[in-house]
Design a protein around this motif. Structure first.
Motif, PDB file in Angstrom:
ATOM      1  N   ASP A  66       0.835  -1.206   0.000  1.00  0.00           N
ATOM      2  CA  ASP A  66       0.000   0.000   0.000  1.00  0.00           C
ATOM      3  C   ASP A  66       0.868   1.253   0.000  1.00  0.00           C
ATOM      4  OD1 ASP A  66      -2.155  -1.843   0.489  1.00  0.00           O
ATOM      5  OD2 ASP A  66      -1.542  -1.840   2.596  1.00  0.00           O
ATOM      6  N   PHE A  67       0.464   2.264  -0.740  1.00  0.00           N
ATOM      7  CA  PHE A  67       1.314   3.455  -0.846  1.00  0.00           C
ATOM      8  C   PHE A  67       0.499   4.721  -1.079  1.00  0.00           C
ATOM      9  CE2 PHE A  67       0.599   2.027  -5.173  1.00  0.00           C
ATOM     10  CZ  PHE A  67       0.364   3.203  -5.863  1.00  0.00           C
ATOM     11  N   THR A  68       1.125   5.851  -0.803  1.00  0.00           N
ATOM     12  CA  THR A  68       0.663   7.153  -1.256  1.00  0.00           C
ATOM     13  C   THR A  68       1.856   7.872  -1.877  1.00  0.00           C
ATOM     14  OG1 THR A  68       1.133   8.196   0.886  1.00  0.00           O
ATOM     15  CG2 THR A  68      -1.104   7.377   0.523  1.00  0.00           C
ATOM     16  N   GLY A  69       1.584   8.851  -2.718  1.00  0.00           N
ATOM     17  CA  GLY A  69       2.682   9.586  -3.333  1.00  0.00           C
ATOM     18  C   GLY A  69       2.195  10.615  -4.325  1.00  0.00           C
ATOM     19  N   GLU A  70       3.123  11.051  -5.166  1.00  0.00           N
ATOM     20  CA  GLU A  70       2.802  12.044  -6.202  1.00  0.00           C
ATOM     21  C   GLU A  70       3.170  11.477  -7.569  1.00  0.00           C
ATOM     22  OE1 GLU A  70       5.246  13.013  -3.775  1.00  0.00           O
ATOM     23  OE2 GLU A  70       3.693  13.624  -2.345  1.00  0.00           O
ATOM     24  N   ILE A  71       2.353  11.790  -8.549  1.00  0.00           N
ATOM     25  CA  ILE A  71       2.613  11.355  -9.916  1.00  0.00           C
ATOM     26  C   ILE A  71       3.901  12.017 -10.419  1.00  0.00           C
ATOM     27  CG2 ILE A  71       1.782  11.447 -12.298  1.00  0.00           C
ATOM     28  CD1 ILE A  71       0.304   9.444 -10.613  1.00  0.00           C
ATOM     29  N   ALA A  72       4.814  11.195 -10.937  1.00  0.00           N
ATOM     30  CA  ALA A  72       6.092  11.701 -11.447  1.00  0.00           C
ATOM     31  C   ALA A  72       6.171  11.665 -12.962  1.00  0.00           C
ATOM     32  CB  ALA A  72       7.251  10.902 -10.852  1.00  0.00           C
ATOM     33  N   SER A  73       5.227  10.973 -13.612  1.00  0.00           N
ATOM     34  CA  SER A  73       5.156  10.975 -15.076  1.00  0.00           C
ATOM     35  C   SER A  73       3.694  11.024 -15.476  1.00  0.00           C
ATOM     36  CB  SER A  73       5.820   9.716 -15.662  1.00  0.00           C
ATOM     37  OG  SER A  73       5.139   8.541 -15.275  1.00  0.00           O
ATOM     38  N   ALA A  74       3.343  11.943 -16.336  1.00  0.00           N
ATOM     39  CA  ALA A  74       1.945  12.167 -16.697  1.00  0.00           C
ATOM     40  C   ALA A  74       1.334  10.935 -17.353  1.00  0.00           C
ATOM     41  CB  ALA A  74       1.837  13.370 -17.627  1.00  0.00           C
ATOM     42  N   ALA A  75       0.019  10.784 -17.155  1.00  0.00           N
ATOM     43  CA  ALA A  75      -0.749   9.688 -17.743  1.00  0.00           C
ATOM     44  C   ALA A  75      -2.161  10.207 -17.990  1.00  0.00           C
ATOM     45  CB  ALA A  75      -0.757   8.483 -16.821  1.00  0.00           C
ATOM     46  N   PRO A  76      -2.943   9.511 -18.808  1.00  0.00           N
ATOM     47  CA  PRO A  76      -4.314   9.972 -19.052  1.00  0.00           C
ATOM     48  C   PRO A  76      -5.082  10.181 -17.744  1.00  0.00           C
ATOM     49  CG  PRO A  76      -3.747   8.216 -20.585  1.00  0.00           C
ATOM     50  CD  PRO A  76      -2.612   8.316 -19.613  1.00  0.00           C
ATOM     51  N   GLY A  77      -5.582  11.387 -17.554  1.00  0.00           N
ATOM     52  CA  GLY A  77      -6.343  11.710 -16.358  1.00  0.00           C
ATOM     53  C   GLY A  77      -5.502  12.056 -15.148  1.00  0.00           C
ATOM     54  N   LEU A  78      -4.177  11.993 -15.279  1.00  0.00           N
ATOM     55  CA  LEU A  78      -3.277  12.289 -14.165  1.00  0.00           C
ATOM     56  C   LEU A  78      -2.190  13.242 -14.626  1.00  0.00           C
ATOM     57  CD1 LEU A  78      -2.836   8.657 -12.793  1.00  0.00           C
ATOM     58  CD2 LEU A  78      -4.161  10.473 -11.692  1.00  0.00           C
ATOM     59  N   GLU A  79      -1.851  14.183 -13.767  1.00  0.00           N
ATOM     60  CA  GLU A  79      -0.815  15.145 -14.080  1.00  0.00           C
ATOM     61  C   GLU A  79       0.329  15.016 -13.075  1.00  0.00           C
ATOM     62  OE1 GLU A  79      -2.467  19.026 -14.157  1.00  0.00           O
ATOM     63  OE2 GLU A  79      -3.841  18.622 -15.835  1.00  0.00           O
ATOM     64  N   VAL A  80       1.517  15.432 -13.511  1.00  0.00           N
ATOM     65  CA  VAL A  80       2.668  15.415 -12.621  1.00  0.00           C
ATOM     66  C   VAL A  80       2.352  16.240 -11.374  1.00  0.00           C
ATOM     67  CG1 VAL A  80       5.070  16.098 -12.337  1.00  0.00           C
ATOM     68  CG2 VAL A  80       4.317  15.047 -14.475  1.00  0.00           C
ATOM     69  N   GLY A  81       2.593  15.660 -10.218  1.00  0.00           N
ATOM     70  CA  GLY A  81       2.319  16.342  -8.961  1.00  0.00           C
ATOM     71  C   GLY A  81       1.013  15.954  -8.316  1.00  0.00           C
ATOM     72  N   ASP A  82       0.116  15.271  -9.046  1.00  0.00           N
ATOM     73  CA  ASP A  82      -1.144  14.825  -8.455  1.00  0.00           C
ATOM     74  C   ASP A  82      -0.863  13.890  -7.274  1.00  0.00           C
ATOM     75  OD1 ASP A  82      -2.805  16.217 -10.132  1.00  0.00           O
ATOM     76  OD2 ASP A  82      -3.278  14.521 -11.443  1.00  0.00           O
ATOM     77  N   ARG A  83      -1.591  14.090  -6.193  1.00  0.00           N
ATOM     78  CA  ARG A  83      -1.474  13.216  -5.015  1.00  0.00           C
ATOM     79  C   ARG A  83      -2.321  11.968  -5.235  1.00  0.00           C
ATOM     80  NH1 ARG A  83      -1.803  15.385   0.406  1.00  0.00           N
ATOM     81  NH2 ARG A  83      -3.926  14.605   0.266  1.00  0.00           N
ATOM     82  N   VAL A  84      -1.722  10.802  -5.055  1.00  0.00           N
ATOM     83  CA  VAL A  84      -2.439   9.557  -5.311  1.00  0.00           C
ATOM     84  C   VAL A  84      -2.232   8.571  -4.163  1.00  0.00           C
ATOM     85  CG1 VAL A  84      -2.349   9.779  -7.829  1.00  0.00           C
ATOM     86  CG2 VAL A  84      -0.468   8.634  -6.618  1.00  0.00           C
ATOM     87  N   TRP A  85      -3.119   7.587  -4.127  1.00  0.00           N
ATOM     88  CA  TRP A  85      -2.951   6.448  -3.236  1.00  0.00           C
ATOM     89  C   TRP A  85      -3.315   5.193  -3.998  1.00  0.00           C
ATOM     90  CZ3 TRP A  85      -7.316   6.373   1.028  1.00  0.00           C
ATOM     91  CH2 TRP A  85      -8.565   6.467   0.419  1.00  0.00           C
ATOM     92  N   GLY A  86      -2.823   4.051  -3.521  1.00  0.00           N
ATOM     93  CA  GLY A  86      -3.132   2.815  -4.222  1.00  0.00           C
ATOM     94  C   GLY A  86      -2.396   1.638  -3.625  1.00  0.00           C
ATOM     95  N   LEU A  87      -2.376   0.566  -4.380  1.00  0.00           N
ATOM     96  CA  LEU A  87      -1.668  -0.643  -3.951  1.00  0.00           C
ATOM     97  C   LEU A  87      -1.114  -1.349  -5.178  1.00  0.00           C
ATOM     98  CD1 LEU A  87      -3.737  -3.238  -4.610  1.00  0.00           C
ATOM     99  CD2 LEU A  87      -4.924  -2.296  -2.649  1.00  0.00           C
ATOM    100  N   ARG A  88      -0.040  -2.070  -4.960  1.00  0.00           N
ATOM    101  CA  ARG A  88       0.579  -2.850  -6.028  1.00  0.00           C
ATOM    102  C   ARG A  88       0.771  -4.270  -5.512  1.00  0.00           C
ATOM    103  NH1 ARG A  88       6.342  -1.462  -8.834  1.00  0.00           N
ATOM    104  NH2 ARG A  88       7.102  -2.267  -6.840  1.00  0.00           N
ATOM    105  N   ARG A  89      -0.007  -5.200  -6.065  1.00  0.00           N
ATOM    106  CA  ARG A  89       0.006  -6.571  -5.564  1.00  0.00           C
ATOM    107  C   ARG A  89       1.376  -7.215  -5.701  1.00  0.00           C
ATOM    108  NH1 ARG A  89      -4.908  -7.810  -3.989  1.00  0.00           N
ATOM    109  NH2 ARG A  89      -6.731  -6.921  -5.015  1.00  0.00           N
ATOM    110  N   ALA A  90       2.176  -6.771  -6.642  1.00  0.00           N
ATOM    111  CA  ALA A  90       3.518  -7.332  -6.795  1.00  0.00           C
ATOM    112  C   ALA A  90       4.443  -6.905  -5.669  1.00  0.00           C
ATOM    113  CB  ALA A  90       4.110  -6.911  -8.142  1.00  0.00           C
ATOM    114  N   GLY A  91       4.012  -5.931  -4.858  1.00  0.00           N
ATOM    115  CA  GLY A  91       4.800  -5.494  -3.720  1.00  0.00           C
ATOM    116  C   GLY A  91       5.940  -4.567  -4.111  1.00  0.00           C
ATOM    117  N   GLY A  92       6.837  -4.334  -3.151  1.00  0.00           N
ATOM    118  CA  GLY A  92       8.011  -3.523  -3.412  1.00  0.00           C
ATOM    119  C   GLY A  92       7.780  -2.026  -3.403  1.00  0.00           C
ATOM    120  N   VAL A  93       6.697  -1.564  -2.747  1.00  0.00           N
ATOM    121  CA  VAL A  93       6.414  -0.129  -2.791  1.00  0.00           C
ATOM    122  C   VAL A  93       7.200   0.655  -1.734  1.00  0.00           C
ATOM    123  CG1 VAL A  93       4.112  -0.578  -3.704  1.00  0.00           C
ATOM    124  CG2 VAL A  93       4.403  -0.178  -1.247  1.00  0.00           C
TER     125      VAL A  93
END
Length: 258
Positions: A66-93
């Protein structure tokens, strides 16, 4: 970049700060600068080697889901600097940067700082378990095992909000807390007699021990969702869950991994 790693199973002291290459996102992935990550039960069991029959011995290993952070590379619907939260099942966050699929994150809530928010992605497990798997309905009886944990505490609140009668099993020191979260009944799991609790339409178990005992508390059309297995006996426990799912589903009773 810096990242948490461990070269052997053991207590928290086996973790160390490693220097690893900064990830390069694959096509369609997003690069996130990690602000905070939580430590949940699965992380602890893996690091301690309690499920090494499944995780193997290929070291070094990473940690964190589980993680929170800021977008470091733009993507559809997301801009650099956007605050995000999520999870990565592969781990290593637990690292300075991670590459993650965009469907594994979303914009973080504005009312929480990113450290507080990092504790909540695990709560999506409760949503999946109660809403999507068990299809909990208003007026049904819900039993939550491990009701003061990361998933259990969210499940108690969610079950209450969905209109269920919530019975919670927790440690003696957190009985009052669980009642404050919305449980209609809260019991010390060490002292409670399962047979005296009654029958339930939905049982959510966040612990993998004693599953057959609580399976017997299900009503004729009851649904049991387990998000854990017995880490002391992982293979027999997983086999039991799978076998119960196949055997009971035809009779209306369901045992479902979340």
């Amino acid at each position: 970049m810096r990242a948490a790693r461990f070269d052997r199973y053991g207590p928290a002291e086996v973790l160390y700060e490693a220097r690893v290459p900064k990830p390069v996102p694959e096509p369609g992935q997003v690069l996130v600068r990690v602000h905070a990550t939580s430590v949940n039960g699965g992380d602890l069991h893996i690091r301690a080697g309690r499920v090494k029959v499944l995780t193997g011995r290929k070291f070094p290993m990473a940690t964190g889901v589980d993680f929170t952070g800021e977008i470091a590379s733009a993507a559809p619907g997301l801009e650099v600097g956007d605050r995000v939260w999520g999870l990565r099942r592969a781990g290593g966050v637990a690292a300075e940067y991670i590459a993650v699929d965009p469907d594994r994150l979303s914009l973080a809530p504005k009312g929480l700082d990113l450290v507080e928010a990092a504790a909540l992605p695990v709560g999506t497990t409760a949503i999946t378990a109660l809403r999507d798997k068990a299809r909990l309905k208003a007026g049904e009886r819900l039993l939550v095992r491990g009701a003061a944990g990361g998933v259990g505490a969210i499940a108690v609140q969610l079950g209450h909000a969905m209109g269920a009668h919530v019975t919670a099993l927790t440690g003696a020191g957190t009985v009052d807390l669980v009642r404050e979260l919305g449980a209609d009944e809260a019991h010390d799991y060490r002292r409670a007699d399962p047979a005296a609790l009654g029958s339930f339409d939905v049982v959510l178990s966040t612990t993998g021990t004693g599953l057959p005992t609580y399976r017997r508390l299900l009503s004729p059309r009851g649904r049991m969702v387990t998000i854990a297995f017995d880490t002391d006996h992982p293979l027999p426990s997983l086999s039991d869950i799978a076998g119960a799912h196949r055997a009971l589903e035809a009779g209306g009773v369901r045992v479902l991994p979340a």
